[in-house]
Design a protein around this motif. Structure first.
Motif, PDB file in Angstrom:
ATOM      1  N   UNK A   1       0.665  -1.488   0.079  1.00 18.74           N
ATOM      2  CA  UNK A   1       0.137  -0.279   0.049  1.00 18.74           C
ATOM      3  C   UNK A   1       0.708   1.674  -0.088  1.00 18.74           C
ATOM      4  N   UNK A   2       0.052   2.419  -0.050  1.00 16.52           N
ATOM      5  CA  UNK A   2       1.233   3.873   0.170  1.00 16.52           C
ATOM      6  C   UNK A   2      -0.045   4.282   1.137  1.00 16.52           C
ATOM      7  N   UNK A   3       1.014   5.614   1.605  1.00 19.94           N
ATOM      8  CA  UNK A   3       1.044   5.893   3.084  1.00 19.94           C
ATOM      9  C   UNK A   3       1.253   7.414   2.169  1.00 19.94           C
ATOM     10  N   UNK A   4       0.932   8.214   2.594  1.00 19.11           N
ATOM     11  CA  UNK A   4       0.991   9.396   2.402  1.00 19.11           C
ATOM     12  C   UNK A   4       0.263  10.926   3.593  1.00 19.11           C
ATOM     13  N   UNK A   5       1.014  11.873   3.102  1.00 14.34           N
ATOM     14  CA  UNK A   5       0.276  12.963   4.145  1.00 14.34           C
ATOM     15  C   UNK A   5      -0.654  13.348   3.576  1.00 14.34           C
TER      16      UNK A   5
END
Length: 229
Positions: free
Chosen positions: A98-102
């Motif tokens: 997955x992808x974790x972003x602000x």
């Protein structure tokens, strides 16, 4: 194959020729392996963004009393990372694709390239073999939910936007690889400015070239380090 002290059950069929050569020569993430070992402390709770094939993840997992949550946007490499961790009987890492972003969750396109370390969300970076849509998760919520205090990342240029927008409450160390070939020196300036605004300082004792450690600074003098002679 043994690399940086860990068992690496990777074959030439798993990676591109250039990555295989780096693995065989021992050059693959050699500096990072040394630096993360020195940087971690007992009790650390680490969020790693950009697991790759799990080499640095597994090196970190050998530290005493450390818990790690590791993510990668590439489903192929996260599968390899799980294989590497299993081969080293690692039980203190939770892997996620997955992808974790602000910011709030949003949908992104991730471009997969043969040299997986070139895979990114930047279409213009070069030819790619495939693309996948990913719905991001919010980094602040993840940090709070898991009491994360250390952030480690190698995310092919996305560090510029993430660090420019993230609050990073609860984080006391951030270790990352810079990618000036993607955003120039102005991007490096943006990252250092954003980190300084959040109370972090460049930590020269555990930084080398593009691999940089930022540590929260309260102005306290540090003990003399013999390595500085």
């Amino acid at each position: 194959m043994i690399l940086h002290g860990i068992n690496l059950p990777i074959t030439p069929d798993d990676v591109s020729p250039i990555i295989w050569e780096a693995l065989v020569s021992g050059k693959y993430e050699a500096k990072e392996a040394i630096q993360v070992r020195r940087m971690l402390r007992a009790g650390d709770r680490v969020l790693e963004l950009g697991a790759g094939i799990g080499v640095i993840t597994t090196v970190m997992a050998t530290a005493a009393d450390v818990e790690i949550w590791s993510f990668d946007a590439n489903p192929h490499t996260i599968a390899l990372a799980k294989r590497v961790a299993a081969a080293n009987s690692v039980g203190n890492v939770s892997f996620g694709h997955g992808l974790i972003t602000a910011g709030p969750p949003a949908e992104y396109t991730f471009y997969i390239r043969r040299d997986f370390w070139m895979s990114s969300m930047i279409k213009e970076q070069g030819p790619y073999e495939g693309e996948i849509p990913l719905l991001s998760r919010n980094i602040e919520e993840f940090i709070a939910e898991h009491a994360i205090n250390v952030l480690v990342m190698d995310i092919e240029g996305a560090e510029r936007s993430l660090l420019g927008a993230a609050v990073l409450d609860g984080i006391d160390r951030v270790f990352l690889e810079l990618h000036d070939h993607l955003y120039g020196l102005s991007g490096i300036r943006d990252i250092f400015t954003a980190m300084a605004a959040r109370g972090f300082a460049y930590d020269p004792r555990n930084s080398s070239g593009p691999c940089v450690l930022f540590t929260r600074d309260d102005g306290t003098m540090r003990e003399f380090c013999a390595d500085e002679i």
